[in-house]
Structure formats: structure tokens, C-alpha cells
Motif scaffolding. Structure first.
Motif, PDB file in Angstrom:
ATOM      1  N   ALA A  78       6.408   0.615  -2.922  1.00 23.87           N
ATOM      2  CA  ALA A  78       7.376  -0.478  -2.860  1.00 23.87           C
ATOM      3  C   ALA A  78       7.049  -1.546  -3.895  1.00 23.87           C
ATOM      4  O   ALA A  78       5.898  -1.667  -4.336  1.00 23.87           O
ATOM      5  N   ASP A  79       8.060  -2.325  -4.276  1.00 18.15           N
ATOM      6  CA  ASP A  79       7.826  -3.444  -5.190  1.00 18.15           C
ATOM      7  C   ASP A  79       7.121  -4.588  -4.476  1.00 18.15           C
ATOM      8  O   ASP A  79       6.295  -5.298  -5.051  1.00 18.15           O
ATOM      9  N   SER A  80       7.468  -4.771  -3.204  1.00 18.46           N
ATOM     10  CA  SER A  80       6.816  -5.813  -2.409  1.00 18.46           C
ATOM     11  C   SER A  80       6.949  -5.449  -0.941  1.00 18.46           C
ATOM     12  O   SER A  80       7.756  -4.604  -0.553  1.00 18.46           O
ATOM     13  N   GLY A  81       6.149  -6.128  -0.109  1.00 21.29           N
ATOM     14  CA  GLY A  81       6.160  -5.847   1.314  1.00 21.29           C
ATOM     15  C   GLY A  81       4.993  -4.968   1.715  1.00 21.29           C
ATOM     16  O   GLY A  81       4.257  -4.448   0.875  1.00 21.29           O
ATOM     17  N   SER A  82       4.817  -4.833   3.023  1.00 22.65           N
ATOM     18  CA  SER A  82       3.696  -4.048   3.533  1.00 22.65           C
ATOM     19  C   SER A  82       4.199  -2.848   4.335  1.00 22.65           C
ATOM     20  O   SER A  82       5.246  -2.907   4.988  1.00 22.65           O
ATOM     21  N   ILE A  83       3.437  -1.741   4.261  1.00 23.93           N
ATOM     22  CA  ILE A  83       3.757  -0.521   4.999  1.00 23.93           C
ATOM     23  C   ILE A  83       2.514  -0.091   5.766  1.00 23.93           C
ATOM     24  O   ILE A  83       1.436   0.050   5.187  1.00 23.93           O
ATOM     25  N   ARG A  84       2.665   0.102   7.055  1.00 19.87           N
ATOM     26  CA  ARG A  84       1.554   0.537   7.894  1.00 19.87           C
ATOM     27  C   ARG A  84       1.961   1.821   8.616  1.00 19.87           C
ATOM     28  O   ARG A  84       2.924   1.841   9.381  1.00 19.87           O
ATOM     29  N   LEU A  85       1.245   2.907   8.342  1.00 22.03           N
ATOM     30  CA  LEU A  85       1.518   4.193   8.970  1.00 22.03           C
ATOM     31  C   LEU A  85       0.573   4.432  10.134  1.00 22.03           C
ATOM     32  O   LEU A  85      -0.596   4.025  10.096  1.00 22.03           O
ATOM     33  N   GLY A  86       1.066   5.102  11.171  1.00 20.52           N
ATOM     34  CA  GLY A  86       0.235   5.445  12.308  1.00 20.52           C
ATOM     35  C   GLY A  86      -0.750   6.552  11.966  1.00 20.52           C
ATOM     36  O   GLY A  86      -0.736   7.111  10.862  1.00 20.52           O
ATOM     37  N   SER A  87      -1.584   6.890  12.916  1.00 21.48           N
ATOM     38  CA  SER A  87      -2.596   7.928  12.704  1.00 21.48           C
ATOM     39  C   SER A  87      -2.126   9.257  13.282  1.00 21.48           C
ATOM     40  O   SER A  87      -1.219   9.325  14.110  1.00 21.48           O
ATOM     41  N   ASN A  88      -2.767  10.336  12.813  1.00 15.59           N
ATOM     42  CA  ASN A  88      -2.520  11.705  13.300  1.00 15.59           C
ATOM     43  C   ASN A  88      -1.081  12.162  13.079  1.00 15.59           C
ATOM     44  O   ASN A  88      -0.536  12.957  13.865  1.00 15.59           O
ATOM     45  N   LEU A  89      -0.461  11.699  12.007  1.00 15.54           N
ATOM     46  CA  LEU A  89       0.916  12.122  11.741  1.00 15.54           C
ATOM     47  C   LEU A  89       0.929  13.522  11.126  1.00 15.54           C
ATOM     48  O   LEU A  89       0.237  13.789  10.144  1.00 15.54           O
ATOM     49  N   GLU A  90       1.716  14.414  11.724  1.00 20.45           N
ATOM     50  CA  GLU A  90       1.949  15.758  11.195  1.00 20.45           C
ATOM     51  C   GLU A  90       3.447  15.848  10.907  1.00 20.45           C
ATOM     52  O   GLU A  90       4.263  15.967  11.812  1.00 20.45           O
ATOM     53  N   ILE A  91       3.789  15.795   9.619  1.00 18.96           N
ATOM     54  CA  ILE A  91       5.194  15.668   9.223  1.00 18.96           C
ATOM     55  C   ILE A  91       5.753  17.013   8.771  1.00 18.96           C
ATOM     56  O   ILE A  91       5.128  17.728   7.983  1.00 18.96           O
ATOM     57  N   VAL A  92       6.942  17.348   9.258  1.00 21.77           N
ATOM     58  CA  VAL A  92       7.696  18.514   8.788  1.00 21.77           C
ATOM     59  C   VAL A  92       9.071  18.029   8.350  1.00 21.77           C
ATOM     60  O   VAL A  92       9.755  17.325   9.094  1.00 21.77           O
ATOM     61  N   SER A  93       9.448  18.402   7.116  1.00 25.68           N
ATOM     62  CA  SER A  93      10.723  17.949   6.557  1.00 25.68           C
ATOM     63  C   SER A  93      11.684  19.119   6.409  1.00 25.68           C
ATOM     64  O   SER A  93      11.278  20.243   6.091  1.00 25.68           O
ATOM     65  N   LEU A  94      12.956  18.833   6.634  1.00 24.89           N
ATOM     66  CA  LEU A  94      14.025  19.812   6.411  1.00 24.89           C
ATOM     67  C   LEU A  94      14.954  19.223   5.377  1.00 24.89           C
ATOM     68  O   LEU A  94      15.665  18.246   5.641  1.00 24.89           O
TER      69      LEU A  94
END
Length: 609
Positions: free
Chosen positions: A334-350
Motif C-alpha cells: 500500500a502507499d499508506s496505512g497499516s495492514i495486520r494479518l492473522g496467524s495460521n492462515l491457509e489461503i486457497v484462491s479460485l
């Protein structure tokens, strides 16, 4: 009643030794708006191609009214022989008026005509094809999945254009809202044959379920009778052979009847493979902003997503849905701002683009990842042919290349691959494209019951209503707003008309609806704040709108009553033309009045608590 535009009777067609159509019928009359529905692979697109004269059936009784102007929209329009969109759209027209109409519709659909056909997106190609067929003023429109790859503003525009069109229509679509709004007849293709309901799609599913229950009951009674006769056959026939030859023949006939009976197609059985639970917080962003040059895509956006949330991302093509999703998942800076991701994420995309499938690869290899012959779902190892059956693939299709599959079958391959991977966060980008209604129902249940978190990009309003717990929508100029609930809930909560903001955001489809003025104040924070009661001007507009809608409804009913005269088109063509033109204008005026009235009514209810 005059002669029908089109008649197809007892259509038989076999592909590769497998019967596809085994006596299907289709009749289109002057005022018909037909929804053609059925499972993927049942032959809907094939029957539409027979109607368009593209495919020759093995046998059929066919009639097309002489001189009828028929236009066909395929699922995948081919623009490759043409260098620009204008060449593609205008090449079929000799008349200057038609060419002008073509350019007009291109403009309406957000295209200039100068675009190179070699670099069009799926949505742009679909818009060009729609401009081409609508500009020719057809008597009969044959539309195969017209909403695929279109964004919500384009879908709503197309709905309104078809509603006021004088063309008869045969429509294949998986979009429930689109079907409900446009159809007055439903043709169900099942087991190679067609069943006709002389009502729109809104009445279809209850009618279909009743038909299936009756069919199952009849098949059950037939099976019991066969079992009883077989028991008699094996128990005591040897001493009475001559006397019971007739009964044995009847048993043979019963078996043949069961063989020929229409069998209900199996159901897809999808289960998502689950990973261990993620943390309670999945993602939190504060003050997020992103721009590409001078184009601001996201501006000062904040969002908190917890485990179990199902978030729908909505907006016109080009608004930045994919960019926002990449930012939320940490795949883009991002250009600005904060991003906080959780733990143990297992992502599957379609992904919505099927290009990631290797079409030369076999179905089995595509499902197992090119190695072995088993898949593991939630700790259970299964042979690939067993897993294929859950998604309605036959064992003999295991070695078939993906290129021979239909669009709906490839969509099921993508789902099968995605759900085979353990996940606690599903990212689904337009998962509904090409899926039949029954598969959509099951996918909806899977998402609703999924214990993890879901991000869903979709233009299917019904699917959004049935799956998501909140909607994040582009309001234009980089502004994104979250609303609790589904798509319809979001519409009710917004203080301004949804289509207006979408048109502003996309810059592609101009807003032509005239709005009655509404009174608002802005607070210091910049958010709109309603007055405590409607202004005198708003009250007067509300009263006048009610009278205007009543008058327009009466006029439309009178015109439609005149259209009940089947000979009107042939005996009084000029009157028919004038009535058609006035009907279109009246319907447009009614639509404008209804939307303005609804906006004021929502505002009044909010103000009055």
C-alpha cells in the motif's frame, strides 16, 4: 394467435455416439421471453445453436418465419477476424442508421470502437457483441449467458434494455435475478427432452421440484413392480412357461420402460478440505490508500475481518476489487496505512480466468496435480475417479483432455481443485461463471457452512444475497464502504441510488435516470446526514410520482392489451411500430419514476425512524 416466430419439434442430436437431445421442443411466439434452463451438459447451448441455424440436428421438425431477423449471442464471441471493435460491430450493417445505432450502443456500453480486438477483456468482448446484436433491431434474440463477464452496472443496463425491447427472447443464464426479471416462459431441458412452464423463472424451481418428486415416485412404483415380477419369474415359472409367456413379455416391457425413463441427474457433492483454524482476527487494515499514477484506487479505507466472516467485494470492472483484495491479503504494498494479518492462515484462491488450466492436460491429472491417482480430503484418501463423481464427472472422462469439456465442466474442475486443498481462508473471484443453478445452490451451502473466512468477488446479486455476511462496495473516487448483510441489504442502506454511484465509479455507462431532488446536509465529518423530515419539495415529488406511476401503469396495460391481437403486427405494421415505440418510452419513464419514488420512500422511512 398468429404463427410462431420459431418452432423446433422433436429435435434429436447425438455427439460422439452419446444422445444429447432426444426429442426436445422449443416454440417462440411474438411476446415470449423464454428462460432456457437445465444442468450443465444437458444441451441448452446446443439447442440454442440449432435454433440459430449453426448446428444441424440429426432429425427435427423446424420452422422459422420468413424474413425474421434473428440475432445470436454465443458464450464466447469471436472477434479475432476484425482489427477493431468498430470493424466487428459495424461490418454486418449496410444501413447508415444501423451503423449509427451500433456506435450509440457501443457508447452506452462504455466502448469507443477504436479498441483493438486482440487486447479485449472478456467483459469488453461481451459488450461489443451485445452492441452488435442490439443495434440490428432483431425480431428474435437468442442469448447464451449474456451476463458472463459483465459488471453490475452493465447487467442492470442490459436488463433495462431487454425489458423495453420489442424482440422475442430465448435466454440461457445462471443469474436468478436476471431470469426472474425478464422471463415469462420457462423451458426446462432435462434428459434430452424439454418441459414447458408458461410462467417466468420465479415459479420454476418449485414447479421443477414437484416434477422431480412425481418422477421419483413413479420410478419407485415401477421398480417395485419389476421386483415383484422378477420374484415371480424366478420362483415358479418353469411349470407354466406357455401359459405365462405374455407375463414374461410384460416384464421385458417394464424393464425397457425403466431404461427409457427420464433419470434425475446426480447431484454435485462438494466438500471443502479444511486446515486448522486461523486466529480469530483474520485481517485488519487502517487508513489504507493506493494509487497508480494520478488514478486513486483506494483512499483511506479501514476494515476488520474476523474468522467466519464472508465478505463480498462489489463494484464495476476497473474499480479496483482485485487490487483491494491483494492489499488485504498482503500480496501488494500500500502507499499508506497499516495492514495486520492473522496467524495460521491457509489461503486457497479460485481465479475467474480458466486460462490457468492446461487444456491439453487430462481431467485426472488436473485433479491430482500431475502425480499419483489419489486425492486427500480432510484426511481421507480417495481415488481420483471417486472424487470426480462428486463433481458429476464419469469415470471414462478421467483420461479426457480438458479442452473437450464445456465451460460449466471446466468451472467444476476449478472448484474440485480448489476444494481439494486444505484451507481456512477461501478467496473466490467470480466463482459462479458457467455453473448451473443446482451447482450454485450447493456452492452457496458450502460457503454458508464453511467454518473459515471467505472473500468473494461476484456480480451475481442473488448469490451475494445467499452467501455473504457483509458487502464492501466501491462508491467511486477511491472510496470503499462496508455494509452489513447481502447485496439487497446494501441497496436498502445506501442513501443514494446504487446504479448512480456505479456509473460514476466505472465511467463507462452513463446515468440517464432523472432524479427528483432530495435534501441532505453534510456534517463536519463529511458524511451525509438526513434532515428530520422530508422537505415540502420532496413531499410534493412523492405525491406526484405516485400519480405518475399509476398513469404510466395504466397506459402500459392498454398497450399490452393491444398487443394481444396476434394480427396487429401483420395487418397494421405502422400502428404496431408506434405502439412499440411508445411502450418503450412509457416503460423507461415508469422505471425512472419507480427508482426516484423508492429513493424518497427509503429516505422518508429513515427520517421517521
Amino acid at each position: 394467435m398468429g404463427s410462431p416466430f420459431l418452432t423446433l419439434k422433436d429435435v434429436h442430436l447425438t455427439f460422439g455416439g452419446t444422445p444429447l437431445l432426444t426429442g426436445a421442443d422449443l416454440q417462440v411466439n411474438i411476446s415470449d421471453r423464454i428462460g432456457l434452463v437445465g444442468r450443465n451438459g444437458c444441451g441448452k447451448s446446443t439447442l440454442l445453436k440449432v435454433a440459430a441455424g449453426i448446428i444441424e440436428p440429426d432429425s427435427a421438425e423446424q420452422f422459422l418465419q420468413p424474413g425474421l431477423r434473428v440475432q445470436y449471442l454465443p458464450q464466447e464471441p469471436d472477434l479475432r477476424p476484425y482489427s477493431t471493435v468498430s470493424n466487428y460491430v459495424e461490418c454486418v450493417f449496410d444501413d447508415k442508421e444501423d451503423s449509427y445505432r451500433a456506435r450509440f450502443f457501443l457508447s452506452e456500453l462504455g466502448l469507443s470502437g477504436s479498441e483493438s480486438t486482440a487486447h479485449l477483456s472478456g467483459g469488453e468482448a461481451r459488450r461489443a457483441a451485445l452492441a452488435r446484436i442490439l443495434a440490428s433491431k432483431p425480431d428474435l434474440l437468442l442469448l447464451d449467458e449474456p451476463t458472463n463477464h459483465l459488471d453490475l452496472p452493465a447487467i442492470r443496463w442490459l436488463e433495462n434494455e431487454l425489458l423495453v425491447s420489442s424482440s422475442a427472447i430465448v435466454l440461457i443464464s445462471h443469474d436468478r435475478y436476471f431470469l426472474e426479471k425478464l422471463t415469462n416462459v420457462t423451458v426446462w431441458l432435462n434428459g434430452g427432452r424439454s418441459l414447458i412452464l408458461n410462467k417466468g423463472f420465479s415459479a420454476f424451481e418449485a414447479w421443477r421440484d414437484k416434477k422431480l418428486e412425481q418422477e421419483n415416485s413413479e420410478n419407485y412404483r415401477l421398480n417395485k413392480k419389476i421386483a415383484r415380477e422378477e420374484q415371480w419369474l424366478h420362483g415358479g415359472i418353469s411349470g407354466r412357461r406357455k401359459r405365462n409367456v405374455k407375463r414374461v413379455a410384460e416384464l421385458v416391457n417394464l424393464r425397457q420402460e425403466r431404461k427409457n425413463a427420464s433419470q434425475q441427474v446426480g447431484s454435485v457433492s462438494m466438500v471443502a478440505s479444511l486446515a486448522k483454524s486461523s486466529s480469530k482476527l483474520v485481517v485488519e487494515v487502517k487508513g489504507l490508500s493506493k494509487a497508480f499514477g494520478s488514478s486513486v484506487v483506494i483512499k483511506n479505507f479501514s476494515l476488520r475481518v474476523a474468522r467466519g466472516d464472508r465478505v463480498g467485494l462489489v463494484g464495476p470492472n476497473g474499480a479496483g476489487k482485485t487490487t483491494l483484495l491483494k492489499l488485504l491479503l498482503g500480496d501488494m504494498q500500500a502507499d499508506s496505512g497499516s495492514i495486520r494479518l492473522g496467524s495460521n492462515l491457509e489461503i486457497v484462491s479460485l481465479d475467474q480466468n480458466r486460462e490457468i488450466l492446461n487444456l491439453e492436460e487430462t481431467l485426472a491429472n488436473a485433479l491430482v496435480g500431475g502425480s499419483g491417482d489419489t486425492v486427500t480430503i480432510n484426511g481421507q484418501t480417495r481415488h481420483v475417479t471417486s472424487y470426480m463423481k462428486d463433481f458429476l464427472f464419469l469415470p471414462e472422462q478421467a483420461r479426457s483432455p480438458l479442452k473437450v469439456l464445456s465451460g460449466g465442466e471446466r468451472a467444476r474442475v476449478m472448484l474440485a481443485r480448489a476444494f481439494a486443498k486444505p484451507s481456512n481462508l477461501l478467496v473466490l473471484d467470480e466463482p459462479t461463471n458457467d455453473l448451473d443453478l443446482e451447482t450454485l445452490d450447493l456452492l452457496q451451502e458450502i460457503i454458508a457452512d464453511y467454518p473459515g473466512t471467505v472473500f468473494l468477488i461476484s456480480h451475481d446479486r442473488s448469490f451475494l444475497d445467499r452467501t455473504v455476511t457483509s458487502v464492501v462496495i466501491s462508491e467511486g473516487d477511491g472510496c470503499w464502504v462496508k455494509y452489513p448483510g447481502g447485496y439487497s441489504d446494501m441497496l436498502l442502506q445506501r442513501s443514494s441510488n446504487f446504479s448512480d454511484n456505479e456509473h460514476k465509479a466505472s465511467g463507462s455507462i452513463p446515468n440517464k435516470l432523472k432524479k427528483f431532488p432530495t435534501t441532505t446536509l453534510k456534517s463536519k465529518s463529511g458524511y451525509k446526514k438526513n434532515l428530520r423530515k422530508l422537505s415540502f419539495k420532496d413531499k410534493y415529488a412523492l405525491e406526484q410520482l405516485s400519480k405518475q406511476m399509476e398513469k404510466l401503469n395504466s397506459e402500459i396495460k392498454d398497450i399490452e392489451h393491444d398487443f394481444n391481437d396476434a394480427d396487429l403486427f401483420f395487418k397494421f405494421p405502422e400502428r404496431f411500430k408506434l405502439l412499440s415505440s411508445r411502450l418503450k418510452i412509457a416503460q423507461n419513464e415508469l422505471l425512472e419514476a419507480e427508482e426516484a419514488w423508492l429513493e424518497l420512500e427509503i429516505k422518508r422511512e429513515k427520517l421517521e425512524g
